[in-house]
Write a protein that holds these residues in place. Structure first.
Motif, short mmCIF file in Angstrom:
data_model
loop_
_atom_site.label_atom_id
_atom_site.label_comp_id
_atom_site.label_asym_id
_atom_site.label_seq_id
_atom_site.Cartn_x
_atom_site.Cartn_y
_atom_site.Cartn_z
N ASN A 568 0.81 -1.30 0.04
CA ASN A 568 0.02 0.01 0.03
C ASN A 568 0.85 1.13 -0.10
N GLN A 569 1.83 1.21 -0.85
CA GLN A 569 2.79 2.36 -0.82
C GLN A 569 2.78 3.17 -2.23
N PRO A 570 3.16 4.10 -2.33
CA PRO A 570 2.98 4.96 -3.90
C PRO A 570 4.19 4.31 -4.69
N ASP A 571 3.78 4.54 -6.03
CA ASP A 571 4.99 4.39 -7.15
C ASP A 571 4.60 5.34 -8.27
N ALA A 597 -2.05 8.57 -1.90
CA ALA A 597 -0.83 8.18 -1.92
C ALA A 597 -0.39 6.63 -1.92
N THR A 598 -1.13 6.05 -2.65
CA THR A 598 -0.95 4.54 -2.99
C THR A 598 -1.27 4.11 -4.35
N LEU A 599 -0.21 3.03 -4.83
CA LEU A 599 -0.38 2.66 -6.00
C LEU A 599 -1.82 1.81 -6.42
N ARG A 600 -2.37 1.53 -5.12
CA ARG A 600 -3.92 0.91 -5.53
C ARG A 600 -4.66 1.61 -6.07
N LYS A 601 -4.66 2.94 -5.85
CA LYS A 601 -5.59 3.82 -6.26
C LYS A 601 -4.96 4.74 -7.26
N ARG A 602 -5.16 5.00 -8.65
CA ARG A 602 -4.28 5.98 -9.60
C ARG A 602 -5.41 6.21 -10.71
#
Length: 701
Positions: A568-571, A597-602
């Motif tokens: 659950n971290q950003p990339d 601020a998570t890659l799960r949502k973009r």
């Protein structure tokens, strides 16, 4: 043969009968006679994938698998009980290492072994047999067998359901490195699995077959029929005579050759009738070309050199010379037949099919594309070479099979990566190559039996042959290490089409309105058209609006993105799953992180540049936008169903960031709903947003 890409469409094509076929696979897995070699669990896993895709019902499939597995256990139990009572002398299960493992598991775990054993590979069908030989009463066996079958069904169907989305995601987004690693690992693991099963189970299976054969021969009806048809019975007996080559060994080799020919005819029909492999061929070539790099091309060139005629000729002459001087001329004769027959047939088939080479090929080639000669020789020559190594006791059968599969896979993968051949060319070449070592082995074994002991040459001749063989081996190594060939000049200039009415592209069917999977199946529609002077202008405007260019899919970038998603971290520049449109992969993709601020949502969007321009020279870029709102099973991204909201979000952001942007909207496709490759639902009103850009406004940050 047992790869998921063949099992899945085959099961799906049977419709409601797929339940019965998957249940039958569970039965054959649970029956000790067939469970040794039959990949029942793999087919049940494939059924779970179909359940995830909505092709079959999850709970209905559980019933069929559980009942099939339970019936397989019942059959194994009663066969063991009857064999122990009627023919205890000839029916010797202790010959099998698998049965000994099953017995040890049953002795250690008791009835719970019927639950654990269902997940123990080749042991699964033998645990009920061990229960029968231990004297377990049926009223105790039946409930434990049902419990084990229910556990097996739940475990494997759920596993397949979980992997359904992950397999589709990897197949669509993996780069060349990941595809190669997964393909090699899966193939070698499958070979290991099958060979270990055969090695451990064949002794016991042979004893079972002998027992069954003896019972059939002792049957009065069979004896009466044999007396009336002595010639037919003589022919049948000869086919299974294991004391000479013309008996059982020739029967097995002939059956294998017939099976390879059957598969080859099926592959040719698939190409002639323009099956799904045609769509995969072109899209896979385009995808690979988009992600070429210098290091990958260099490695692939060295690997493809293993199938080059110079490498194979040097190794062939060196090995043949050594075999001849040591008196093993039947092996040399068989190798000559395998190599020469393969080369001749490949040349003939190339001239018959006359399939053009891929336009994006790395090296210049003049021969036809179908079949792949490199793939064919990697099986024909190196497969026979591994047989020679086993015959001379240099390697064990398992090691020989594993080595040949590895070489064939590396050579074939290099041909696909270099786009010297389509994927179907390589698969077809494998089948052509598989036929000839079987012919060579047949001739070698036949001549070895006829010739008996052969006389070797003296030490001087053997030493000279060793020197020649060593020199030829070094020549082959030098060819591989320094492999060079004329490069193919790819003509990428497309004819520019001037477009004055962009909505007419949809109404006049001049473009495809939907994006596609690698197999050509429709996904989300094209919902954006951006008109910009060039790609640099589009990129600058998107960047100014807060969007970030996504990295191309690669082994490192996908691994980094997976860790970011799981933790659950950003990339910010993680890769985006590759989509296809008009047969081409998206050339560029952008994403924008959310406040979470998570890659799960973009936010993310894919773009395809085109050869279309407006009258003033601006280029048309076609895009498909959607929003990732979470993960499916913790593995793949899940898109928000409202893809129109993401389309409008992107258009609004560009309008605010680019003062010269002009927006309009028109109807591209009818309002509709559907699913993407991962099974995620989406819906749209069918509108397409058209934006005309000239670059970020002056003074924009």
């Amino acid at each position: 043969m047992f790869s998921l890409d063949q099992i899945l469409p085959s099961l799906e094509s049977f419709g409601i009968w797929s339940y019965w076929l998957i249940g039958l696979a569970a039965f054959l897995e649970g029956l000790f006679v067939t469970g040794i070699v039959f990949p029942g669990s793999l087919i049940v896993d494939a059924g779970g994938i179909l359940a995830q895709r909505g092709v079959v019902d999850f709970f209905d499939l559980l019933w069929f698998v559980a009942i099939g597995s339970a019936l397989g256990g019942e059959a194994s139990f009663w066969i063991g009980r009857l064999a122990m009572q009627r023919d205890p002398g000839r029916f010797d299960p202790e010959k099998s290492a698998v049965f000994r493992r099953a017995s040890a598991l049953f002795a250690r775990r008791g009835p719970m072994a019927l639950v654990f054993g269902s997940f123990a590979g080749p042991v699964s069908g033998f645990v009920p047999l061990a229960a029968a030989f231990s004297g377990m009463r049926y009223r105790h066996f039946a409930p434990w067998n049902l419990l084990g079958s229910a556990t097996y069904a739940m475990g494997h169907v759920t596993l397949g359901y979980f992997l359904g989305g992950a397999l589709s995601h990897l197949g669509a987004s993996a780069s060349r490195d990941l595809v190669l690693i997964v393909a090699i690992s899966a193939t070698l693991a499958l070979v290991w699995f099958l060979v270990v099963r055969l090695r451990r189970g064949l002794p016991f299976l042979w004893s079972v077959m002998q027992s069954i054969g003896g019972a059939i021969a002792a049957n009065p009806e069979v004896q009466s029929w044999s007396a009336r048809h002595p010639k037919t019975m003589f022919l049948i007996a000869n086919r299974f005579d294991h004391s000479r080559f013309g008996g059982l060994r020739l029967t097995v080799l002939s059956a294998l050759m017939a099976y390879v020919l059957f598969l080859y005819v099926g592959s040719v029909l698939d190409l002639v009738l323009h099956g799904p492999i045609d769509e995969v061929d072109v899209r896979l070539a385009s995808l690979i070309h988009a992600f070429w790099d210098t290091r990958g091309l260099r490695i692939a060139a060295h690997l493809t050199a293993l199938g080059d005629w110079r490498t194979v000729t040097a190794l062939f002459l060196g090995v043949a010379a050594m075999l001849m001087v040591y008196g093993r001329w039947p092996l040399a004769l068989g190798m000559g037949i395998a190599v020469i027959g393969n080369v001749t047939l490949v040349a003939l088939l190339k001239s018959i099919f006359d399939r053009p080479r891929p336009e994006l090929a790395y090296f210049t080639e003049t021969s036809g594309s179908l079949p792949s000669g490199h793939a064919a020789i990697s099986v024909a020559f190196y497969g026979y070479l591994c047989f020679v190594g086993w015959r001379l006791r240099f390697v064990r059968p398992f090691q020989a099979a594993l080595l040949d599969c590895a070489i064939a896979l590396l050579v074939g993968s290099s041909r696909v990566y270099l786009i010297e051949h389509y994927l179907s060319d390589v698969l077809n070449g494998y089948l052509v190559g598989a036929f000839w070592p079987l012919v060579g082995i047949t001739v070698a074994e036949w001549q070895s039996e006829r010739a008996g002991n052969t006389v070797a040459f003296g030490p001087i001749v053997r030493s000279m042959a060793a020197v020649v063989g060593l020199m030829l081996s070094f020549s082959a190594i030098w060819t591989v290490m320094t492999y060079e060939k004329a490069l193919n000049i790819v003509q990428t200039v497309e004819e520019i089409r001037i477009v004055s009415d962009i909505p007419a592209l949809w109404t006049d069917d001049l473009i495809r309105p939907m994006t596609e999977t690698i197999a050509g199946e429709p996904q989300e529609p094209i919902n954006l058209v951006i008109v910009a002077p060039d790609l640099e202008t589009l990129t600058a405007s998107m960047t100014n609006a807060g969007w970030i260019v996504a990295q191309p899919p690669g082994f490192s970038s996908l691994g980094r993105a997976a860790i970011a998603a799981w933790t659950n971290q950003p990339d910010p520049n993680a890769p985006v799953t590759t989509y296809f449109w008009q047969g081409q992969p998206n050339a560029i993709a952008f994403q924008m992180p959310t406040a979470d601020a998570t890659l799960r949502k973009r936010h993310h969007v894919r773009f395809w540049p085109s050869a279309m321009e407006t009258a003033d020279g601006a280029k048309l870029f076609f895009g498909a936008a959607s929003f990732d709102d979470g993960l499916d099973w913790g593995v793949t991204h899940h898109i928000n169903p409202d893809i129109d909201a993401e389309r409008d979000f992107l258009a609004k952001g560009l309008l605010e960031a680019d003062g010269t942007a002009v927006q309009s909207s028109f109807q591209g496709v009818p309002a509709q709903q559907g699913t993407n490759f991962n099974g995620d639902p989406w819906f749209t009103d069918g509108a397409v947003d058209l934006l005309i850009l000239s670059g970020p406004k002056k003074g924009a940050p």
